[in-house]
Design an enzyme around this catalytic site. Structure first.
Site, PDB file in Angstrom:
ATOM      1  N   LYS A 235       0.849  -1.211   0.000  1.00 40.66           N
ATOM      2  CA  LYS A 235       0.000   0.000   0.000  1.00 40.66           C
ATOM      3  C   LYS A 235       0.865   1.234   0.000  1.00 40.66           C
ATOM      4  CE  LYS A 235       0.776   1.263   4.513  1.00 40.66           C
ATOM      5  NZ  LYS A 235       1.557   2.398   4.928  1.00 40.66           N
TER       6      LYS A 235
ATOM      7  N   ASP B 102      -2.950  -1.870   9.651  1.00 41.79           N
ATOM      8  CA  ASP B 102      -2.919  -1.903   8.180  1.00 41.79           C
ATOM      9  C   ASP B 102      -3.449  -3.220   7.606  1.00 41.79           C
ATOM     10  OD1 ASP B 102      -1.823   0.620   8.097  1.00 41.79           O
ATOM     11  OD2 ASP B 102       0.226  -0.061   7.774  1.00 41.79           O
TER      12      ASP B 102
HETATM   13  P1  ATP Z   1       3.802  -0.511   8.016  1.00 37.09           P
HETATM   14  O1  ATP Z   1       3.800   0.166   6.676  1.00 37.09           O
HETATM   15  O2  ATP Z   1       2.566  -1.338   8.261  1.00 37.09           O
HETATM   16  O3  ATP Z   1       4.180   0.370   9.147  1.00 37.09           O
HETATM   17  P2  ATP Z   1       6.320  -1.616   7.234  1.00 37.09           P
HETATM   18  O4  ATP Z   1       6.064  -1.938   5.790  1.00 37.09           O
HETATM   19  O5  ATP Z   1       7.061  -0.371   7.533  1.00 37.09           O
HETATM   20  O6  ATP Z   1       4.943  -1.629   7.978  1.00 37.09           O
HETATM   21  P3  ATP Z   1       7.048  -4.348   7.628  1.00 37.09           P
HETATM   22  O7  ATP Z   1       7.628  -4.693   6.301  1.00 37.09           O
HETATM   23  O8  ATP Z   1       5.700  -4.849   7.932  1.00 37.09           O
HETATM   24  O9  ATP Z   1       7.095  -2.779   7.875  1.00 37.09           O
HETATM   25  O10 ATP Z   1       8.103  -4.843   8.711  1.00 37.09           O
HETATM   26  C1  ATP Z   1       8.367  -4.226   9.953  1.00 37.09           C
HETATM   27  C2  ATP Z   1       9.164  -5.221  10.837  1.00 37.09           C
HETATM   28  O11 ATP Z   1       8.293  -6.307  11.165  1.00 37.09           O
HETATM   29  C3  ATP Z   1      10.356  -5.853  10.105  1.00 37.09           C
HETATM   30  O12 ATP Z   1      11.519  -5.200  10.443  1.00 37.09           O
HETATM   31  C4  ATP Z   1      10.351  -7.307  10.557  1.00 37.09           C
HETATM   32  O13 ATP Z   1      11.320  -7.556  11.541  1.00 37.09           O
HETATM   33  C5  ATP Z   1       8.985  -7.552  11.195  1.00 37.09           C
HETATM   34  N1  ATP Z   1       8.116  -8.523  10.471  1.00 37.09           N
HETATM   35  C6  ATP Z   1       7.262  -9.371  11.053  1.00 37.09           C
HETATM   36  N2  ATP Z   1       6.587 -10.082  10.127  1.00 37.09           N
HETATM   37  C7  ATP Z   1       7.024  -9.685   8.923  1.00 37.09           C
HETATM   38  C8  ATP Z   1       6.688 -10.065   7.582  1.00 37.09           C
HETATM   39  N3  ATP Z   1       5.789 -11.020   7.318  1.00 37.09           N
HETATM   40  N4  ATP Z   1       7.316  -9.418   6.575  1.00 37.09           N
HETATM   41  C9  ATP Z   1       8.214  -8.444   6.855  1.00 37.09           C
HETATM   42  N5  ATP Z   1       8.585  -8.075   8.085  1.00 37.09           N
HETATM   43  C10 ATP Z   1       7.993  -8.671   9.131  1.00 37.09           C
END
Ligand code: ATP
Length: 306
Positions: free
Chosen positions: A13, A143
């Protein structure tokens, strides 16, 4: 034939609007978020495992590095919740093929959790409605419901009370990724620090943005992109300003840090402009990699039965 597994495709997203209210007594902020699902996908495979093996998780794909494969993974938590809540089959093999940037503000973990919910529903014949799946998704993170819904939606509360937005048109994006992620809680904390002593009002949906979306007016959408976390993300990672400058210089309709960053997304007029900006960003040396994408796309859905 008995189904042994399903593959669910789930989108990343971008936030076209992310307005953050004052820090609440519970330590959280009310937000107004306008989400768009874009064409960068993780594929989540859910299969029946051998008796007594419980939930097992494996990860591959271009952004798999550093993603946990234990119970801290949001996909694992989603599987556990589905098993506990709906008495779903307890021995499940889950594989995540990751293309969504990790810790990039594009809801990668949330997407995988959404994929698991939709996957277990299909595999175990639970026949849950989309609404029920979005409700259980709320328990995993703000999210996650949008990763199930897809399209374009307005999220209130913590971003999880969703209403689909009336929107037309296809939007072209250039997605500039950074080598290492930013922690969402750390970015919110920095946002609070930067705002200290200022009166912060409750966030409101941007009528101008919604109007531009209804009119398929990409220029208007570009103009009204807004993210209250951008200053905080740039404060923690000053190089993001340079990335935003490249987009402006090459005629992007708008550029914005995605969610809590550090991924920066640019809205451009068409595929040709997307290609030009991709080349410029790659040559600039200020980003680790660049992708092109379009939106809106569907939410989590089964694309293959095994
Ligand atoms: P958001 O946009 O919802 O704030 P994000 O995209 O910034 O999230 P994610 O990619 O969801 O962040 O990952 C954040 C942290 O969560 C990572 O550093 C990782 O250690 C942990 N994590 C747990 N599950 C997952 C997963 N399925 N994929 C990626 N990271 C994950």
């Amino acid at each position: 034939m008995i189904t042994k597994g399903v593959v669910v495709r789930v989108p990343a997203k971008v936030n076209l609007q992310l307005s953050v209210g004052p820090l609440g007594a519970d330590g959280f902020h009310d937000v107004v978020s306008v989400f768009q699902a874009i064409s960068i996908f993780d594929d989540v495979t859910v299969r029946y495992g051998k008796d007594g093996t419980g939930i097992t998780l494996s990860v591959s794909g271009s952004t798999a590095h550093g993603v946990p494969t234990d119970s801290s993974n949001l996909a694992y938590k989603a599987a556990q919740l589905m098993i506990d809540r709906y008495d779903a089959f307890p021995d499940l093999e889950i594989h995540l093929k990751k293309e969504i940037p990790v810790a990039g503000g594009m809801a990668g973990g949330s997407a995988d959790a959404a994929g698991v919910i939709v996957g277990i529903d299909a595999l175990c014949d639970l026949s849950l409605s989309r609404d029920e799946m979005e409700r259980i998704a709320t328990e995993l993170g703000s999210d996650v419901p949008f990763s199930i819904a897809g399209g374009i939606a307005v999220g209130l509360g913590r971003g999880d009370q969703l209403t689909p937005a009336l929107a037309r048109g296809t939007y072209h994006w250039v997605v500039a990724m950074s080598g290492s992620g930013l922690s969402t809680p750390a970015v919110y904390k920095e946002c609070d620090r930067l705002r200290e002593g200022r009166e912060i009002s409750n966030p409101r949906t941007s009528d101008s943005l919604l109007q531009a979306l209804r009119a398929a007016d990409a220029r208007g959408v570009g103009e009204f992109l807004t993210n209250d976390l951008q200053a905080a993300a740039c404060s923690l990672r000053p190089a993001l300003r340079l990335v935003l400058d490249v987009g402006e210089e090459y005629g992007a309709l708008g550029g914005i840090v995605s969610g809590s960053g550090p991924t920066v997304v640019f809205l451009v007029e068409d595929e040709e402009r997307a290609l030009d900006l991709t080349v410029a960003l790659s040559a600039s040396g200020v980003v680790s990699s660049v992708l092109r994408a379009y939106g809106p796309v569907h939410g989590a859905r089964v694309v293959e039965t095994l």
